[in-house]
Design a protein around this motif. Structure first.
Motif, PDB file in Angstrom:
ATOM      1  N   LEU A  84      16.417 -24.739  42.282  1.00  0.00           N
ATOM      2  CA  LEU A  84      17.689 -25.439  42.260  1.00  0.00           C
ATOM      3  C   LEU A  84      17.559 -26.560  41.234  1.00  0.00           C
ATOM      4  O   LEU A  84      16.991 -27.610  41.518  1.00  0.00           O
ATOM      5  N   ALA A  85      18.046 -26.305  40.033  1.00  0.00           N
ATOM      6  CA  ALA A  85      17.885 -27.273  38.944  1.00  0.00           C
ATOM      7  C   ALA A  85      18.652 -28.563  39.228  1.00  0.00           C
ATOM      8  O   ALA A  85      18.234 -29.634  38.807  1.00  0.00           O
ATOM      9  N   SER A  86      19.748 -28.471  39.964  1.00  0.00           N
ATOM     10  CA  SER A  86      20.571 -29.649  40.224  1.00  0.00           C
ATOM     11  C   SER A  86      19.844 -30.713  41.040  1.00  0.00           C
ATOM     12  O   SER A  86      20.162 -31.892  40.950  1.00  0.00           O
ATOM     13  N   CYS A  87      18.861 -30.308  41.814  1.00  0.00           N
ATOM     14  CA  CYS A  87      18.105 -31.283  42.607  1.00  0.00           C
ATOM     15  C   CYS A  87      16.602 -31.174  42.369  1.00  0.00           C
ATOM     16  O   CYS A  87      15.816 -31.690  43.151  1.00  0.00           O
ATOM     17  N   HIS A  88      16.212 -30.508  41.294  1.00  0.00           N
ATOM     18  CA  HIS A  88      14.807 -30.393  40.892  1.00  0.00           C
ATOM     19  C   HIS A  88      13.940 -29.860  42.033  1.00  0.00           C
ATOM     20  O   HIS A  88      13.004 -30.511  42.487  1.00  0.00           O
ATOM     21  N   TYR A  89      14.249 -28.648  42.497  1.00  0.00           N
ATOM     22  CA  TYR A  89      13.514 -28.037  43.616  1.00  0.00           C
ATOM     23  C   TYR A  89      13.097 -26.614  43.260  1.00  0.00           C
ATOM     24  O   TYR A  89      13.846 -25.875  42.620  1.00  0.00           O
ATOM     25  N   CYS A  90      11.907 -26.225  43.719  1.00  0.00           N
ATOM     26  CA  CYS A  90      11.435 -24.843  43.616  1.00  0.00           C
ATOM     27  C   CYS A  90      10.813 -24.448  44.948  1.00  0.00           C
ATOM     28  O   CYS A  90      10.192 -25.279  45.619  1.00  0.00           O
ATOM     29  N   SER A  91      10.959 -23.186  45.293  1.00  0.00           N
ATOM     30  CA  SER A  91      10.446 -22.699  46.579  1.00  0.00           C
ATOM     31  C   SER A  91       8.961 -22.341  46.535  1.00  0.00           C
ATOM     32  O   SER A  91       8.404 -21.933  47.549  1.00  0.00           O
ATOM     33  N   CYS A  92       8.283 -22.516  45.399  1.00  0.00           N
ATOM     34  CA  CYS A  92       6.873 -22.110  45.293  1.00  0.00           C
ATOM     35  C   CYS A  92       5.942 -23.098  46.002  1.00  0.00           C
ATOM     36  O   CYS A  92       6.266 -24.274  46.154  1.00  0.00           O
ATOM     37  N   PRO A  93       4.771 -22.624  46.416  1.00  0.00           N
ATOM     38  CA  PRO A  93       3.796 -23.498  47.081  1.00  0.00           C
ATOM     39  C   PRO A  93       3.294 -24.626  46.173  1.00  0.00           C
ATOM     40  O   PRO A  93       3.013 -25.719  46.660  1.00  0.00           O
ATOM     41  N   ALA A  94       3.182 -24.381  44.877  1.00  0.00           N
ATOM     42  CA  ALA A  94       2.700 -25.419  43.955  1.00  0.00           C
ATOM     43  C   ALA A  94       3.661 -26.604  43.923  1.00  0.00           C
ATOM     44  O   ALA A  94       3.231 -27.756  43.846  1.00  0.00           O
ATOM     45  N   PHE A  95       4.955 -26.327  43.986  1.00  0.00           N
ATOM     46  CA  PHE A  95       5.933 -27.415  44.011  1.00  0.00           C
ATOM     47  C   PHE A  95       5.755 -28.241  45.280  1.00  0.00           C
ATOM     48  O   PHE A  95       5.702 -29.470  45.232  1.00  0.00           O
ATOM     49  N   ALA A  96       5.650 -27.560  46.407  1.00  0.00           N
ATOM     50  CA  ALA A  96       5.485 -28.266  47.678  1.00  0.00           C
ATOM     51  C   ALA A  96       4.227 -29.128  47.681  1.00  0.00           C
ATOM     52  O   ALA A  96       4.249 -30.273  48.142  1.00  0.00           O
ATOM     53  N   PHE A  97       3.146 -28.610  47.129  1.00  0.00           N
ATOM     54  CA  PHE A  97       1.875 -29.336  47.170  1.00  0.00           C
ATOM     55  C   PHE A  97       1.765 -30.381  46.060  1.00  0.00           C
ATOM     56  O   PHE A  97       1.553 -31.564  46.324  1.00  0.00           O
ATOM     57  N   SER A  98       1.911 -29.959  44.803  1.00  0.00           N
ATOM     58  CA  SER A  98       1.647 -30.859  43.671  1.00  0.00           C
ATOM     59  C   SER A  98       2.770 -31.848  43.390  1.00  0.00           C
ATOM     60  O   SER A  98       2.512 -32.961  42.956  1.00  0.00           O
ATOM     61  N   VAL A  99       4.009 -31.429  43.627  1.00  0.00           N
ATOM     62  CA  VAL A  99       5.138 -32.307  43.323  1.00  0.00           C
ATOM     63  C   VAL A  99       5.516 -33.145  44.543  1.00  0.00           C
ATOM     64  O   VAL A  99       5.567 -34.370  44.473  1.00  0.00           O
ATOM     65  N   ARG A 101       4.031 -33.237  47.848  1.00  0.00           N
ATOM     66  CA  ARG A 101       2.990 -33.806  48.700  1.00  0.00           C
ATOM     67  C   ARG A 101       2.089 -34.778  47.957  1.00  0.00           C
ATOM     68  O   ARG A 101       1.910 -35.914  48.365  1.00  0.00           O
ATOM     69  N   LYS A 102       1.492 -34.319  46.868  1.00  0.00           N
ATOM     70  CA  LYS A 102       0.557 -35.165  46.129  1.00  0.00           C
ATOM     71  C   LYS A 102       1.240 -36.073  45.118  1.00  0.00           C
ATOM     72  O   LYS A 102       0.729 -37.137  44.799  1.00  0.00           O
ATOM     73  N   GLY A 103       2.362 -35.621  44.582  1.00  0.00           N
ATOM     74  CA  GLY A 103       3.079 -36.417  43.598  1.00  0.00           C
ATOM     75  C   GLY A 103       2.385 -36.520  42.252  1.00  0.00           C
ATOM     76  O   GLY A 103       2.643 -37.442  41.486  1.00  0.00           O
ATOM     77  N   ASP A 104       1.493 -35.579  41.946  1.00  0.00           N
ATOM     78  CA  ASP A 104       0.773 -35.654  40.673  1.00  0.00           C
ATOM     79  C   ASP A 104       1.403 -34.811  39.567  1.00  0.00           C
ATOM     80  O   ASP A 104       0.903 -34.769  38.453  1.00  0.00           O
ATOM     81  N   SER A 105       2.513 -34.135  39.856  1.00  0.00           N
ATOM     82  CA  SER A 105       3.247 -33.362  38.853  1.00  0.00           C
ATOM     83  C   SER A 105       4.728 -33.686  38.965  1.00  0.00           C
ATOM     84  O   SER A 105       5.230 -33.946  40.063  1.00  0.00           O
ATOM     85  N   LEU A 106       5.414 -33.647  37.820  1.00  0.00           N
ATOM     86  CA  LEU A 106       6.863 -33.868  37.829  1.00  0.00           C
ATOM     87  C   LEU A 106       7.604 -32.649  38.342  1.00  0.00           C
ATOM     88  O   LEU A 106       8.572 -32.764  39.097  1.00  0.00           O
ATOM     89  N   VAL A 107       7.154 -31.466  37.892  1.00  0.00           N
ATOM     90  CA  VAL A 107       7.776 -30.198  38.265  1.00  0.00           C
ATOM     91  C   VAL A 107       6.695 -29.122  38.254  1.00  0.00           C
ATOM     92  O   VAL A 107       5.616 -29.315  37.707  1.00  0.00           O
ATOM     93  N   CYS A 108       7.008 -27.977  38.839  1.00  0.00           N
ATOM     94  CA  CYS A 108       6.101 -26.826  38.757  1.00  0.00           C
ATOM     95  C   CYS A 108       6.462 -26.009  37.515  1.00  0.00           C
ATOM     96  O   CYS A 108       7.478 -26.263  36.862  1.00  0.00           O
ATOM     97  N   LYS A 109       5.655 -25.012  37.206  1.00  0.00           N
ATOM     98  CA  LYS A 109       5.907 -24.195  36.010  1.00  0.00           C
ATOM     99  C   LYS A 109       7.218 -23.427  36.105  1.00  0.00           C
ATOM    100  O   LYS A 109       7.874 -23.186  35.089  1.00  0.00           O
ATOM    101  N   HIS A 110       7.635 -23.058  37.312  1.00  0.00           N
ATOM    102  CA  HIS A 110       8.878 -22.287  37.476  1.00  0.00           C
ATOM    103  C   HIS A 110      10.099 -23.149  37.136  1.00  0.00           C
ATOM    104  O   HIS A 110      11.008 -22.702  36.438  1.00  0.00           O
TER     105      HIS A 110
END
Length: 145
Positions: A84-99, A101-110
């Motif tokens: 969902l580009a409008s709210c910067h969300y992806c359903s992948c596990p990397a988004f949930a973890f790195s973006v 939970r950890k906050g060490d990435s702005l976005v995932c590759k997807h």
């Protein structure tokens, strides 16, 4: 300068970079190497992976008559993720973890692939009914549970 990608905005430096890349594409020029290097600097290895997804035309914009828009990205694993580009969300596990939970990435590759496909105008397009879009999103929610 182009309008922000969505109601929630990315950091200004990323917005500016994507805007400059979009301007190059609009002018019919290739994306300058310095922009690609900046992309790599800001997003690390996700930038190369996202560009690969764009090159493989893995991003599809799904829209419905009511105006709802979601993106689906066929990941390198073969799994499809909803973005969902409008709210910067992806359903992948990397988004949930790195973006989230950890906050060490702005976005995932997807999600980055979605933004880059918008910039390069290489997004696949699919129009579906409102019911089909609802069913598609409901099916994804069921798969996650």
């Amino acid at each position: 300068m182009a309008a922000p990608i969505g109601p929630l905005t990315l950091p200004a430096v990323v917005e500016e970079l994507l805007s400059e890349m979009a301007a190059a594409v609009r002018d019919g020029a290739p994306i300058p190497d310095e922009h690609l290097l900046s992309l790599k600097f800001v997003f690390g290895s996700s930038a190369v992976q996202a560009l690969d997804l764009v090159d493989r035309q893995s991003v599809t914009l799904i829209s419905s008559p009511s105006g709802r828009r979601v993106y689906q990205v066929l990941g390198s694993s073969g799994r499809t993720y909803t973005c969902l580009a409008s709210c910067h969300y992806c359903s992948c596990p990397a988004f949930a973890f790195s973006v989230l939970r950890k906050g060490d990435s702005l976005v995932c590759k997807h999600l980055l692939a979605v933004y880059l496909s918008q910039v390069t105008r290489t997004c696949q397009q699919l129009s579906v009914s409102d019911k089909q879009l609802t069913d598609l999103l409901s099916a994804e929610k069921t798969q996650e549970a």
